[in-house]
Design a protein around this motif. Structure first.
Motif, PDB file in Angstrom:
ATOM      1  N   SER A  97       2.236   2.718 -44.345  1.00 54.93           N
ATOM      2  CA  SER A  97       3.686   1.431 -44.153  1.00 54.93           C
ATOM      3  C   SER A  97       3.698   1.869 -42.830  1.00 54.93           C
ATOM      4  CB  SER A  97       4.144   0.633 -45.128  1.00 54.93           C
ATOM      5  OG  SER A  97       4.800   2.363 -45.575  1.00 54.93           O
ATOM      6  N   PHE A  98       4.669   0.798 -42.121  1.00 57.15           N
ATOM      7  CA  PHE A  98       4.346   0.682 -41.111  1.00 57.15           C
ATOM      8  C   PHE A  98       5.489   0.214 -40.660  1.00 57.15           C
ATOM      9  CE2 PHE A  98       0.434   0.846 -40.876  1.00 57.15           C
ATOM     10  CZ  PHE A  98      -0.053   1.713 -39.967  1.00 57.15           C
ATOM     11  N   THR A  99       6.632   0.934 -39.873  1.00 57.45           N
ATOM     12  CA  THR A  99       8.126   0.008 -39.765  1.00 57.45           C
ATOM     13  C   THR A  99       7.937  -1.249 -38.593  1.00 57.45           C
ATOM     14  OG1 THR A  99       8.320   0.643 -37.539  1.00 57.45           O
ATOM     15  CG2 THR A  99       9.273   1.743 -39.497  1.00 57.45           C
ATOM     16  N   LEU A 100       9.036  -2.148 -38.517  1.00 56.44           N
ATOM     17  CA  LEU A 100       8.700  -3.371 -37.432  1.00 56.44           C
ATOM     18  C   LEU A 100       7.809  -2.929 -35.842  1.00 56.44           C
ATOM     19  CD1 LEU A 100       8.453  -5.993 -36.357  1.00 56.44           C
ATOM     20  CD2 LEU A 100      11.150  -6.578 -35.978  1.00 56.44           C
ATOM     21  N   ALA A 101       8.848  -1.963 -35.832  1.00 50.71           N
ATOM     22  CA  ALA A 101       8.297  -1.228 -34.396  1.00 50.71           C
ATOM     23  C   ALA A 101       7.412  -0.652 -34.148  1.00 50.71           C
ATOM     24  CB  ALA A 101       9.365  -0.249 -33.957  1.00 50.71           C
ATOM     25  N   GLU A 102       6.446   0.163 -34.882  1.00 48.95           N
ATOM     26  CA  GLU A 102       5.114   0.736 -35.277  1.00 48.95           C
ATOM     27  C   GLU A 102       4.099  -0.411 -35.151  1.00 48.95           C
ATOM     28  OE1 GLU A 102       6.473   5.065 -38.036  1.00 48.95           O
ATOM     29  OE2 GLU A 102       5.765   2.903 -38.890  1.00 48.95           O
ATOM     30  N   PHE A 103       4.911  -1.230 -35.844  1.00 51.49           N
ATOM     31  CA  PHE A 103       3.725  -2.445 -36.528  1.00 51.49           C
ATOM     32  C   PHE A 103       3.245  -2.836 -34.873  1.00 51.49           C
ATOM     33  CE2 PHE A 103       2.591  -6.821 -39.539  1.00 51.49           C
ATOM     34  CZ  PHE A 103       1.785  -6.531 -38.178  1.00 51.49           C
ATOM     35  N   SER A 104       4.392  -3.763 -34.331  1.00 46.71           N
ATOM     36  CA  SER A 104       4.312  -3.780 -32.604  1.00 46.71           C
ATOM     37  C   SER A 104       3.460  -2.602 -31.908  1.00 46.71           C
ATOM     38  CB  SER A 104       6.062  -3.890 -32.118  1.00 46.71           C
ATOM     39  OG  SER A 104       5.859  -4.198 -30.976  1.00 46.71           O
ATOM     40  N   GLU A 105       3.766  -1.490 -31.970  1.00 49.65           N
ATOM     41  CA  GLU A 105       3.067  -0.676 -30.906  1.00 49.65           C
ATOM     42  C   GLU A 105       1.651  -0.432 -30.559  1.00 49.65           C
ATOM     43  OE1 GLU A 105       2.768   4.627 -30.492  1.00 49.65           O
ATOM     44  OE2 GLU A 105       4.092   3.565 -31.480  1.00 49.65           O
ATOM     45  N   ARG A 106       1.282  -0.238 -32.668  1.00 51.79           N
ATOM     46  CA  ARG A 106      -0.100  -0.281 -33.093  1.00 51.79           C
ATOM     47  C   ARG A 106      -0.805  -2.106 -32.392  1.00 51.79           C
ATOM     48  NH1 ARG A 106      -1.113   3.337 -36.140  1.00 51.79           N
ATOM     49  NH2 ARG A 106      -3.902   2.323 -37.752  1.00 51.79           N
ATOM     50  N   THR A 107      -0.481  -2.116 -32.843  1.00 50.66           N
ATOM     51  CA  THR A 107      -1.056  -4.651 -31.791  1.00 50.66           C
ATOM     52  C   THR A 107      -0.922  -4.600 -30.973  1.00 50.66           C
ATOM     53  OG1 THR A 107       1.012  -5.531 -32.886  1.00 50.66           O
ATOM     54  CG2 THR A 107      -0.830  -4.821 -34.546  1.00 50.66           C
ATOM     55  N   GLY A 108       0.214  -3.392 -30.287  1.00 52.69           N
ATOM     56  CA  GLY A 108       0.670  -4.765 -29.023  1.00 52.69           C
ATOM     57  C   GLY A 108       1.473  -5.878 -29.214  1.00 52.69           C
ATOM     58  N   ILE A 109       1.616  -6.495 -29.985  1.00 51.93           N
ATOM     59  CA  ILE A 109       2.123  -7.558 -30.332  1.00 51.93           C
ATOM     60  C   ILE A 109       3.734  -7.904 -30.265  1.00 51.93           C
ATOM     61  CG2 ILE A 109       2.653  -9.748 -31.704  1.00 51.93           C
ATOM     62  CD1 ILE A 109      -0.530  -8.807 -33.287  1.00 51.93           C
ATOM     63  N   PRO A 110       4.426  -8.334 -29.574  1.00 45.75           N
ATOM     64  CA  PRO A 110       5.655  -7.765 -29.328  1.00 45.75           C
ATOM     65  C   PRO A 110       6.363  -8.661 -30.994  1.00 45.75           C
ATOM     66  CG  PRO A 110       5.417  -9.169 -27.925  1.00 45.75           C
ATOM     67  CD  PRO A 110       4.064  -9.454 -28.404  1.00 45.75           C
ATOM     68  N   GLU A 111       7.594  -7.645 -31.389  1.00 45.99           N
ATOM     69  CA  GLU A 111       8.773  -7.763 -32.120  1.00 45.99           C
ATOM     70  C   GLU A 111       9.126  -8.658 -32.126  1.00 45.99           C
ATOM     71  OE1 GLU A 111      11.362  -4.470 -32.661  1.00 45.99           O
ATOM     72  OE2 GLU A 111       9.823  -2.644 -31.427  1.00 45.99           O
ATOM     73  N   ALA A 112       9.729  -9.527 -31.505  1.00 45.50           N
ATOM     74  CA  ALA A 112      10.189 -11.228 -31.566  1.00 45.50           C
ATOM     75  C   ALA A 112       9.178 -11.673 -32.277  1.00 45.50           C
ATOM     76  CB  ALA A 112      10.514 -11.856 -30.846  1.00 45.50           C
ATOM     77  N   LEU A 113       7.152 -11.572 -31.554  1.00 47.29           N
ATOM     78  CA  LEU A 113       6.758 -12.655 -32.152  1.00 47.29           C
ATOM     79  C   LEU A 113       6.248 -12.332 -33.372  1.00 47.29           C
ATOM     80  CD1 LEU A 113       4.569 -14.680 -31.980  1.00 47.29           C
ATOM     81  CD2 LEU A 113       2.787 -13.249 -30.097  1.00 47.29           C
ATOM     82  N   ILE A 114       6.197 -10.916 -33.946  1.00 52.41           N
ATOM     83  CA  ILE A 114       5.574 -10.574 -35.332  1.00 52.41           C
ATOM     84  C   ILE A 114       6.309 -11.319 -36.270  1.00 52.41           C
ATOM     85  CG2 ILE A 114       6.033  -8.442 -36.555  1.00 52.41           C
ATOM     86  CD1 ILE A 114       4.683  -6.891 -34.398  1.00 52.41           C
ATOM     87  N   GLN A 115       7.980 -11.413 -35.677  1.00 48.90           N
ATOM     88  CA  GLN A 115       9.394 -12.200 -37.310  1.00 48.90           C
ATOM     89  C   GLN A 115       8.811 -13.216 -36.887  1.00 48.90           C
ATOM     90  OE1 GLN A 115      12.390 -10.384 -34.449  1.00 48.90           O
ATOM     91  NE2 GLN A 115      12.645  -8.815 -36.381  1.00 48.90           N
ATOM     92  N   VAL A 116       8.515 -13.660 -35.712  1.00 52.44           N
ATOM     93  CA  VAL A 116       8.216 -15.244 -35.225  1.00 52.44           C
ATOM     94  C   VAL A 116       7.207 -16.196 -36.238  1.00 52.44           C
ATOM     95  CG1 VAL A 116       7.185 -17.613 -33.720  1.00 52.44           C
ATOM     96  CG2 VAL A 116       9.176 -16.241 -33.727  1.00 52.44           C
ATOM     97  N   ILE A 117       6.002 -15.361 -36.841  1.00 52.97           N
ATOM     98  CA  ILE A 117       4.215 -15.356 -37.232  1.00 52.97           C
ATOM     99  C   ILE A 117       5.294 -15.292 -38.875  1.00 52.97           C
ATOM    100  CG2 ILE A 117       3.002 -14.153 -37.505  1.00 52.97           C
ATOM    101  CD1 ILE A 117       2.308 -13.855 -35.277  1.00 52.97           C
ATOM    102  N   GLU A 118       6.106 -14.078 -38.824  1.00 53.91           N
ATOM    103  CA  GLU A 118       6.775 -13.464 -40.567  1.00 53.91           C
ATOM    104  C   GLU A 118       7.521 -14.551 -40.890  1.00 53.91           C
ATOM    105  OE1 GLU A 118       7.959  -9.864 -42.566  1.00 53.91           O
ATOM    106  OE2 GLU A 118       8.889 -10.602 -40.672  1.00 53.91           O
TER     107      GLU A 118
END
Length: 255
Positions: A97-118
């Motif tokens: 499993s991954f934290t938000l920061a790790e998720f962002s680092e692995r995908t290149g998607i900004p954390e803010a955009l990940i949270q919007v999608i979520e």
């Protein structure tokens, strides 16, 4: 034994904020007040330990509440555990499993955009943790899905159009999933519970049925969507005449 709130938290390996969070959610009864101090008993400690045990298995707070209230029995607990494992990606090889920061680092998607999608319901991570219990986690499957979305963006699909399409698919998928769960309850879960000779036997049969039917169902749905998608794409090349019944026939081949 009697415990102040800090002593109870220390005995169970959690923070005081976590204890109060569970109280606010109705999972842990309040202590007995004597003046300004609330005292907690061994029953509180055992209940808090039970909450921690269920949380570690991946159970949602709503499920934990029903288990503690006796609304769900041992057989349902076993099925809920299998479901939690599948949601966490631990039922196969996706055990990281991954934290938000790790998720962002692995995908290149900004954390803010990940949270919007979520927030739009297009990405389902773990349940938000209680205070002091770490961060929300995401599975390898979440990362793979986000990477696939990036491939579509790189191909030229506008972000707003992709999000709109994803939301439309999400609504349809949730309606189909709701019906699938209703069918499982009526024709699999209920008969197993009615015929089982014990909670242990019911638990074993329910978990086995879940583990057998989940991949079968997801494979069927994925295959059907892919075939419909390909047939619809072919119909676009065939022209306006393909918009009639013949386009539906194309899913299974030409009549």
């Amino acid at each position: 034994m009697r415990y102040r709130v800090d002593e109870l938290a220390s005995a169970c390996g959690v923070s005081v904020d976590t204890v109060r969070f569970y109280q606010a959610r109705g999972l842990l009864p309040p202590g007995q007040r004597e003046g300004r101090i609330a005292w907690y008993s061994d029953e509180h400690r055992q209940r808090l330990a039970r909450i921690r045990e269920l949380k570690d298995k991946g159970f949602s707070l709503a499920t934990i509440s029903r288990l503690l209230a006796g609304e769900l029995d041992a057989a349902d607990e076993a099925l809920a555990a299998a479901l939690a494992g599948a949601l966490a990606g631990t039922s196969q090889t996706r055990d990281r499993s991954f934290t938000l920061a790790e998720f962002s680092e692995r995908t290149g998607i900004p954390e803010a955009l990940i949270q919007v999608i979520e927030r739009q319901g297009l990405l389902i991570g773990s349940e938000p943790p209680a205070p002091g219990e770490g961060e929300r986690r995401y599975t390898s499957a979440d990362v793979e899905a986000a990477t696939a979305g990036l491939a579509l963006l790189e191909a030229g699909l506008p972000l707003d159009e992709l999000l709109s399409l994803a939301k439309q698919h999400d609504r349809a998928a949730r309606a189909t999933a709701e019906r699938a769960v209703e069918l499982f309850d009526a024709y699999v879960r209920a008969p197993i519970r009615a015929q089982a000779t014990s909670d242990a036997a019911a638990a074993e049969a329910l978990v086995e049925a879940f583990r057998r039917l989940l991949p079968a169902t997801t494979s069927l749905v994925a295959h059907h969507f892919q075939q419909v998608l390909l047939a619809t794409a072919r119909a676009r090349f065939e022209g306006p005449a393909a918009n009639g019944p013949a386009r539906v026939d194309a899913v299974g081949g030409e009549p």
